[in-house]
Design a protein around this motif. Structure first.
Motif, PDB file in Angstrom:
ATOM      1  N   GLU A  15       5.383  50.252 -28.237  1.00 42.34           N
ATOM      2  CA  GLU A  15       5.234  48.801 -28.389  1.00 42.34           C
ATOM      3  C   GLU A  15       5.838  48.320 -29.711  1.00 42.34           C
ATOM      4  OE1 GLU A  15       1.054  48.079 -27.957  1.00 42.34           O
ATOM      5  OE2 GLU A  15       1.088  48.415 -25.789  1.00 42.34           O
ATOM      6  N   LEU A  16       5.609  49.068 -30.774  1.00 42.81           N
ATOM      7  CA  LEU A  16       6.155  48.702 -32.077  1.00 42.81           C
ATOM      8  C   LEU A  16       7.684  48.748 -32.059  1.00 42.81           C
ATOM      9  CD1 LEU A  16       5.726  47.977 -35.043  1.00 42.81           C
ATOM     10  CD2 LEU A  16       5.483  50.430 -35.514  1.00 42.81           C
ATOM     11  N   ILE A  17       8.235  49.812 -31.493  1.00 38.82           N
ATOM     12  CA  ILE A  17       9.687  49.937 -31.414  1.00 38.82           C
ATOM     13  C   ILE A  17      10.268  48.816 -30.562  1.00 38.82           C
ATOM     14  CG2 ILE A  17      11.560  51.349 -30.462  1.00 38.82           C
ATOM     15  CD1 ILE A  17       9.970  53.793 -31.477  1.00 38.82           C
ATOM     16  N   SER A  18       9.624  48.517 -29.463  1.00 38.07           N
ATOM     17  CA  SER A  18      10.089  47.446 -28.585  1.00 38.07           C
ATOM     18  C   SER A  18      10.115  46.100 -29.319  1.00 38.07           C
ATOM     19  CB  SER A  18       9.202  47.358 -27.348  1.00 38.07           C
ATOM     20  OG  SER A  18       9.621  46.321 -26.508  1.00 38.07           O
ATOM     21  N   SER A  19       9.086  45.830 -30.109  1.00 34.91           N
ATOM     22  CA  SER A  19       9.020  44.555 -30.827  1.00 34.91           C
ATOM     23  C   SER A  19      10.052  44.470 -31.952  1.00 34.91           C
ATOM     24  CB  SER A  19       7.609  44.324 -31.384  1.00 34.91           C
ATOM     25  OG  SER A  19       7.347  45.195 -32.465  1.00 34.91           O
ATOM     26  N   GLN A  20      10.449  45.602 -32.497  1.00 36.04           N
ATOM     27  CA  GLN A  20      11.410  45.629 -33.606  1.00 36.04           C
ATOM     28  C   GLN A  20      12.806  46.085 -33.172  1.00 36.04           C
ATOM     29  OE1 GLN A  20      10.682  44.476 -36.676  1.00 36.04           O
ATOM     30  NE2 GLN A  20       8.710  43.921 -35.805  1.00 36.04           N
ATOM     31  N   LYS A  21      13.010  46.252 -31.877  1.00 37.44           N
ATOM     32  CA  LYS A  21      14.266  46.796 -31.357  1.00 37.44           C
ATOM     33  C   LYS A  21      15.504  46.042 -31.847  1.00 37.44           C
ATOM     34  CE  LYS A  21      16.160  48.685 -27.136  1.00 37.44           C
ATOM     35  NZ  LYS A  21      15.909  48.933 -25.716  1.00 37.44           N
ATOM     36  N   PRO A  22      15.507  44.701 -31.852  1.00 39.10           N
ATOM     37  CA  PRO A  22      16.702  44.011 -32.363  1.00 39.10           C
ATOM     38  C   PRO A  22      17.039  44.382 -33.812  1.00 39.10           C
ATOM     39  CG  PRO A  22      15.323  42.477 -31.160  1.00 39.10           C
ATOM     40  CD  PRO A  22      14.535  43.746 -31.303  1.00 39.10           C
ATOM     41  N   LEU A  23      16.033  44.516 -34.661  1.00 41.75           N
ATOM     42  CA  LEU A  23      16.274  44.904 -36.056  1.00 41.75           C
ATOM     43  C   LEU A  23      16.798  46.337 -36.155  1.00 41.75           C
ATOM     44  CD1 LEU A  23      13.154  43.393 -37.847  1.00 41.75           C
ATOM     45  CD2 LEU A  23      15.508  42.594 -37.976  1.00 41.75           C
ATOM     46  N   LEU A  24      16.238  47.227 -35.358  1.00 38.55           N
ATOM     47  CA  LEU A  24      16.675  48.626 -35.376  1.00 38.55           C
ATOM     48  C   LEU A  24      18.123  48.754 -34.893  1.00 38.55           C
ATOM     49  CD1 LEU A  24      13.438  50.242 -33.902  1.00 38.55           C
ATOM     50  CD2 LEU A  24      14.153  50.246 -36.297  1.00 38.55           C
ATOM     51  N   ILE A  25      18.452  48.076 -33.813  1.00 44.01           N
ATOM     52  CA  ILE A  25      19.815  48.135 -33.279  1.00 44.01           C
ATOM     53  C   ILE A  25      20.800  47.518 -34.260  1.00 44.01           C
ATOM     54  CG2 ILE A  25      21.331  47.243 -31.456  1.00 44.01           C
ATOM     55  CD1 ILE A  25      18.976  47.664 -29.516  1.00 44.01           C
ATOM     56  N   ASN A  26      20.436  46.399 -34.855  1.00 47.64           N
ATOM     57  CA  ASN A  26      21.302  45.764 -35.840  1.00 47.64           C
ATOM     58  C   ASN A  26      21.549  46.709 -37.014  1.00 47.64           C
ATOM     59  OD1 ASN A  26      22.652  43.308 -36.997  1.00 47.64           O
ATOM     60  ND2 ASN A  26      21.082  43.644 -38.560  1.00 47.64           N
ATOM     61  N   TRP A  27      20.499  47.332 -37.513  1.00 51.82           N
ATOM     62  CA  TRP A  27      20.657  48.246 -38.641  1.00 51.82           C
ATOM     63  C   TRP A  27      21.581  49.402 -38.252  1.00 51.82           C
ATOM     64  CZ3 TRP A  27      20.281  53.285 -39.932  1.00 51.82           C
ATOM     65  CH2 TRP A  27      20.387  53.574 -41.288  1.00 51.82           C
ATOM     66  N   LEU A  28      21.365  49.987 -37.067  1.00 53.79           N
ATOM     67  CA  LEU A  28      22.215  51.094 -36.625  1.00 53.79           C
ATOM     68  C   LEU A  28      23.673  50.666 -36.493  1.00 53.79           C
ATOM     69  CD1 LEU A  28      19.950  52.797 -33.944  1.00 53.79           C
ATOM     70  CD2 LEU A  28      20.718  53.812 -36.113  1.00 53.79           C
ATOM     71  N   ASN A  29      23.915  49.497 -35.923  1.00 51.46           N
ATOM     72  CA  ASN A  29      25.292  49.005 -35.794  1.00 51.46           C
ATOM     73  C   ASN A  29      25.967  48.863 -37.149  1.00 51.46           C
ATOM     74  OD1 ASN A  29      25.704  48.780 -32.990  1.00 51.46           O
ATOM     75  ND2 ASN A  29      24.529  46.874 -32.931  1.00 51.46           N
ATOM     76  N   LEU A  30      25.288  48.221 -38.079  1.00 45.88           N
ATOM     77  CA  LEU A  30      25.858  48.050 -39.415  1.00 45.88           C
ATOM     78  C   LEU A  30      26.067  49.388 -40.115  1.00 45.88           C
ATOM     79  CD1 LEU A  30      23.827  44.950 -40.627  1.00 45.88           C
ATOM     80  CD2 LEU A  30      26.237  45.014 -39.916  1.00 45.88           C
TER      81      LEU A  30
END
Length: 86
Positions: free
Chosen positions: A21-36
């Motif tokens: 649930e935590l990862i799902s709620s923060q997924k956009p931030l995690l993906i953005n960080w990984l992309n950058l």
């Protein structure tokens, strides 16, 4: 083009459901960080074991900061499930 699949090893005190649930709620931030992050690396920085260990350590640190900003880091390690470069 990079395709990365990661597995997170979580501290025993957390349930898989809570972490999901935590990862799902923060997924956009995690993906953005990984992309950058991956865009800032060169191909030569992703081709040997020493560099991959450093990359995984930095991902672990960043994910802990994003997911647990006020608490103790709960991600113990990050493992590679899939890593493809084209």
């Amino acid at each position: 083009y990079i395709r990365v699949g990661l597995i997170l090893e979580i501290s025993p005190g957390l349930t898989q459901k809570n972490v999901a649930e935590l990862i799902s709620s923060q997924k956009p931030l995690l993906i953005n960080w990984l992309n950058l992050y991956f865009k800032s690396l060169t191909l030569s920085e992703m081709q040997n074991d020493k560099d991959m260990k450093r990359i995984l350590s930095q991902i672990c640190d960043a994910f802990n900061e994003i997911l647990f900003p006020d608490g103790k880091p709960q991600i113990k390690t990050v493992l590679i499930r899939e890593f493809n470069i084209q």
